[in-house]
Design a protein around this motif. Structure first.
Motif, PDB file in Angstrom:
ATOM      1  N   ARG A  41       0.323  -9.789  10.841  1.00 48.37           N
ATOM      2  CA  ARG A  41      -0.404 -10.843  11.625  1.00 48.37           C
ATOM      3  C   ARG A  41       0.682 -11.699  12.285  1.00 48.37           C
ATOM      4  O   ARG A  41       1.569 -12.141  11.424  1.00 48.37           O
ATOM      5  CB  ARG A  41      -1.579 -11.530  10.695  1.00 48.37           C
ATOM      6  N   SER A  68      -3.897   6.606   8.510  1.00 49.46           N
ATOM      7  CA  SER A  68      -4.838   5.528   8.694  1.00 49.46           C
ATOM      8  C   SER A  68      -3.769   4.072   8.902  1.00 49.46           C
ATOM      9  O   SER A  68      -3.020   3.843   7.921  1.00 49.46           O
ATOM     10  CB  SER A  68      -5.768   5.170   7.970  1.00 49.46           C
ATOM     11  N   GLU A  69      -4.000   3.340   9.548  1.00 51.17           N
ATOM     12  CA  GLU A  69      -3.218   2.008   9.723  1.00 51.17           C
ATOM     13  C   GLU A  69      -3.614   0.965   8.784  1.00 51.17           C
ATOM     14  O   GLU A  69      -2.657   0.393   8.114  1.00 51.17           O
ATOM     15  CB  GLU A  69      -3.549   1.219  11.190  1.00 51.17           C
ATOM     16  N   LYS A  70      -4.939   1.260   8.109  1.00 51.79           N
ATOM     17  CA  LYS A  70      -5.244   0.429   6.875  1.00 51.79           C
ATOM     18  C   LYS A  70      -4.431   0.703   5.685  1.00 51.79           C
ATOM     19  O   LYS A  70      -4.211  -0.081   4.871  1.00 51.79           O
ATOM     20  CB  LYS A  70      -6.678   0.797   6.655  1.00 51.79           C
ATOM     21  N   LEU A  71      -3.794   1.809   5.672  1.00 47.97           N
ATOM     22  CA  LEU A  71      -2.972   2.224   4.452  1.00 47.97           C
ATOM     23  C   LEU A  71      -1.538   1.898   4.638  1.00 47.97           C
ATOM     24  O   LEU A  71      -0.929   1.779   3.643  1.00 47.97           O
ATOM     25  CB  LEU A  71      -2.741   4.148   4.387  1.00 47.97           C
ATOM     26  N   TYR A  72      -1.234   1.328   5.706  1.00 47.06           N
ATOM     27  CA  TYR A  72       0.154   0.853   5.955  1.00 47.06           C
ATOM     28  C   TYR A  72      -0.134  -0.851   6.192  1.00 47.06           C
ATOM     29  O   TYR A  72       1.167  -1.547   6.087  1.00 47.06           O
ATOM     30  CB  TYR A  72       0.833   1.300   7.119  1.00 47.06           C
ATOM     31  N   GLY A  73      -0.962  -1.553   6.486  1.00 48.64           N
ATOM     32  CA  GLY A  73      -1.154  -2.831   6.511  1.00 48.64           C
ATOM     33  C   GLY A  73      -0.622  -3.091   7.915  1.00 48.64           C
ATOM     34  O   GLY A  73       0.500  -3.069   8.453  1.00 48.64           O
ATOM     35  N   VAL A  74      -1.565  -3.915   8.676  1.00 42.31           N
ATOM     36  CA  VAL A  74      -1.195  -4.234   9.930  1.00 42.31           C
ATOM     37  C   VAL A  74      -0.868  -5.736  10.014  1.00 42.31           C
ATOM     38  O   VAL A  74      -1.281  -6.712   9.800  1.00 42.31           O
ATOM     39  CB  VAL A  74      -2.198  -4.200  11.179  1.00 42.31           C
ATOM     40  N   LEU A  89       0.816  -1.169   0.031  1.00 48.67           N
ATOM     41  CA  LEU A  89       0.028  -0.111  -0.150  1.00 48.67           C
ATOM     42  C   LEU A  89       0.825   1.177  -0.062  1.00 48.67           C
ATOM     43  O   LEU A  89       1.470   1.542  -0.870  1.00 48.67           O
ATOM     44  CB  LEU A  89      -0.936  -0.037   1.373  1.00 48.67           C
ATOM     45  N   ARG A  92       5.007  -3.399   9.855  1.00 48.13           N
ATOM     46  CA  ARG A  92       3.613  -4.172  10.226  1.00 48.13           C
ATOM     47  C   ARG A  92       3.786  -4.614  11.480  1.00 48.13           C
ATOM     48  O   ARG A  92       2.776  -4.735  12.112  1.00 48.13           O
ATOM     49  CB  ARG A  92       3.481  -5.016   9.140  1.00 48.13           C
TER      50      ARG A  92
END
Length: 755
Positions: free
Chosen positions: A450, A442-448, A305, A360
């Protein structure tokens, strides 16, 4: 970082990218200076000057003298280009091919006539002057001395004025010395005589010193230097001082070296030859690089991303800077050089993948995006530095110790490594911070990240080692089969074995592409070997190089050319040529690789405080080389001058991938508790770096695969084993390196543990 500052940074980076890209395409002036089209290309991509020398004299030269002369000439012409080659033609001819130049006369004038060096006494036994010096004004206004010969060489040899000849010189090297009191730098030439020459030189300097005279150095019809003898030199060592610059010292040293050849040579003919691979090779390579780069950029953005977008911009900047600096450092680009660039692009992506994976992980632990970016770069730093420096060490060693063709690879690889570290650690960092500052938070733009289930790689270590040993043993068996059936363990090309050079003067001009499509297939059918083709500028001549042909094959080839193309037999000439990769080049390469491996071991030992990390890395590296060697043997891939570059690329790729895993092992061991099992730590480290290993291999594989799909035959022969090496390097890093270290760690105790 404030928003306004972030916008300025992004604009500056984009403007710099656009500016450098513009220069790459169009240059800095109307002539296109500094553009990609201005890059110096090797013989395989652009052609150059071909000069044929004939040994002077009626007797056939000794093979030892020929090989010694070729080796010394090789060192001399590498001053024009590291990709220049020298090889034997027939019994008494030597060919020199220098890429990137088109003025044969200029080269001949500067190269001179090899093997005509003499040290001449200023006066003869009766006091008559053998040469006279006169001060003249140079074009730059400085004063210099021009010497006039008063006798011919035959007269000087007869009256004893020449005691030392060029063959008595073992070596001549430019050097500089600094006056510790004044701080001035003086440029000199260091001379070393042979064992026989030492005695002769002592007598010559004794005569000159006693008379207070100079000792003239005669080369190719002129006195090139006449230093005053200030002592009787009995140890075979001397210094020629007062050279105006290092370049002047190097020029004189080079002249002495080439004039000191055992054989005297005279020019037979010279010509400008075309590229061995043709225009198509350049166009397809550029197209492949562009397509591969686009695929990699799309992949990085899709997977990572916003960080992927940042890496895409940095990767474009990296590519543009590589092209610019290839020009800036006047490097000669060849097919092996392209290999170095491909490897460095893979390493540039690799550094970004390591960083983004770390970011991440930090996001998954609950940290903010800004802190995750900072910590991600900090934690990735050691792995990036260690991985790149180990490969850079190899590149530097190869640059200084390797032969010419290897130096070209090492130059582009070293340049790529330094640039990839800069773009990954500096450019990508600033772009990411700038993106965050302008509102992309936003965290979603960087990928968290797992948490992945830890894979128990070590539980399969016996299986992995067994598979590897089986493949390697199968490779040696295949080499034995090849040896029994063909006489060679591998399918060596004429660069390694030598062959036959057939020069054909066609009735009309023949382009390289036409020769490849209309003539080469018939030649390959007769000879059973691949054909190297070179056209000759401003003529109808085409040179065909094949493996060695017997009498029947030569006759069949001549018959085919006369029947199909209407060529008179007198317009066809054939000569046996030696390998372009000499014994000296082979030994230099082996020595350079061994020294590089030792230096990498030392660095890993210092950084990781445990020699077992280094030993495991080298074993994994050797595994990859042996597996690819097995592939060469089984698939009968042609072993040409790109073979060395292919193997060195795999070595660099393999060591880098392994170091990344070991860096994570070292990090996890630092925080392990007494409850943690070492086996679990190794498995966890491999699992944590798994995505990096796979993604980096995938992006590099894509670059090479596109090159294979679009490339001409010789490029495919280079790309295919490289693809095998990339897959093999990934396998050894994930499945073998950690397992080997674990075995050494548990079975081989360090000195500290045994005390």
């Amino acid at each position: 970082m404030k928003k306004n500052k972030a916008i300025i940074i992004l604009l500056c980076i984009l403007l710099l990218l656009v500016g450098v890209t513009y220069v790459d395409f169009f240059g800095i002036d109307a002539e296109g200076t500094g553009s990609a089209s201005d890059i110096s290309l090797g013989l395989d991509l652009a052609g150059g000057v071909s000069i044929t020398y004939q040994v002077v004299g009626d007797e056939e030269p000794d093979s030892t003298d020929m090989s010694d002369t070729i080796a010394k000439l090789q060192k001399r012409v590498e001053g024009y280009s590291t990709e220049a080659i020298v090889y034997q033609e027939g019994a008494d001819r030597i060919n020199i091919e220098i890429p990137g130049v088109s003025d044969a006369n200029a080269i001949l004038k500067e190269l001179g006539r090899p093997g005509t060096l003499y040290f001449i006494a200023e006066t003869d036994s009766e006091g008559n002057r053998n040469y006279t010096g006169q001060y003249v004004q140079n074009s730059d206004g400085t004063m210099g001395i021009v010497y006039t010969m008063n006798k011919t060489i035959d007269e000087l040899l007869a009256d004893g004025s020449i005691l030392v000849q060029g063959t008595d010189v073992a070596d001549a090297r430019a050097a500089s010395i600094r006056d510790q009191q004044m701080g001035n730098v003086e440029y000199i030439v260091d001379l070393t005589m042979t064992e026989e020459g030492t005695e002769k030189f002592a007598e010559a300097t004794r005569n000159a010193y006693t008379k207070g005279e100079t000792l003239g150095i005669y080369y190719d019809g002129n006195i090139v230097s006449a230093p005053t003898v200030q002592a009787i030199l009995t140890d075979g060592k001397a210094q020629i001082s007062n050279q105006g610059s290092y370049e002047a010292a190097e020029s004189l040293a080079s002249t002495i070296r080439i004039g000191g050849l055992k054989l005297e040579l005279e020019e037979l003919h010279s010509k400008v030859v075309g590229a061995q691979l043709g225009v198509d090779a350049i166009e397809t390579s550029l197209k492949a690089a562009a397509i591969g780069l686009i695929i990699v950029i799309i992949f990085m953005i899709a997977v990572y991303l916003i960080p992927g977008l940042a890496s895409a911009i940095a990767l474009l900047a990296y590519t543009a800077l590589v092209v610019l600096l290839l020009n800036g450092f006047d490097m000669t680009l060849t097919l092996p050089g392209i290999a170095g660039i491909i490897l460095s692009i893979g390493m540039a992506v690799d550094a970004n993948v390591i960083i983004f994976a770390r970011i991440r992980e930090e996001l998954a632990s609950g940290k903010t995006v800004r802190n995750s970016i900072k910590i991600g770069f900090d934690k990735a730093l050691s792995a990036i530095i260690d991985g790149n420096i180990t490969t850079l060490i190899a590149a530097v060693v190869l640059l200084f110790l390797g032969p010419g063709s290897v130096k070209g690879f090492a130059q582009t690889l070293a340049l790529g490594i330094v640039l990839s570290m800069f773009t990954s650690l500096v450019v990508t960092r600033y772009i990411l911070y700038a993106f965050y500052a302008i509102g992309l938070k936003s965290e979603k733009l960087y990928g968290v990240g797992r948490e992945h289930k830890t894979l128990n790689i070590l539980s399969k270590k016996g299986l992995f080692i067994g598979i590897s040993l089986a493949v390697i043993v199968a490779g040696f068996v295949m080499m034995g089969v090849n040896k029994a059936s063909t006489g060679d363990i591998l399918n060596y090309s004429l660069e390694f074995k030598g062959g036959t050079q057939t020069t054909v003067n066609f009735n009309e001009a023949m382009t390289l592409e036409k020769a490849n499509t209309e003539v080469a297939p018939y030649i390959e059918e007769i000879t059973g070997s691949a054909v190297q083709i070179q056209t000759v500028q401003d003529s109808n001549e085409v040179i065909f190089k094949t493996n060695s042909l017997n009498v029947e094959q030569r006759e069949a080839l001549n018959e085919m050319l006369m029947t199909r193309f209407g060529i008179e037999e007198k317009m066809i000439t054939s000569e046996t040529i030696s390998s372009t990769i000499s014994k000296e080049m082979k030994s230099d390469t082996i020595i350079a690789v061994v020294v590089a491996i030792v230096c990498m071991l030392i660095y890993i030992r210092i950084r990781f405080k445990d020699l077992r990390f280094g030993v495991s890395s080298i074993i994994a590296l050797l595994h990859d080389v042996l597996v690819v060697l097995a592939f060469y043997a089984a698939a009968r891939i042609s072993v040409s001058n790109t073979f060395v570059a292919c193997m060195l690329t795999i070595v660099g790729y393999s060591i880098n991938a392994t170091i990344v895993i070991f860096d994570r092992v070292r990090e996890n061991m630092a925080v392990m508790t007494s409850k943690d099992a070492l086996e679990d730590v190794v498995n966890k480290s491999i699992t944590q770096t798994m995505s990096r290993s796979i993604f980096t291999s995938l992006t590099t594989f894509v670059m090479v695969a596109v090159l294979y799909i679009l490339g001409v035959t010789s490029i495919r022969d280079f790309a295919l084993p490289l693809m095998v090496g990339i897959v093999c390097g990934t396998y050894s890093s994930i499945c073998l390196a950690g397992s080997l270290w674990y075995i050494f760690k548990t079975k081989v105790k360090s000195k500290k543990q045994t005390k």
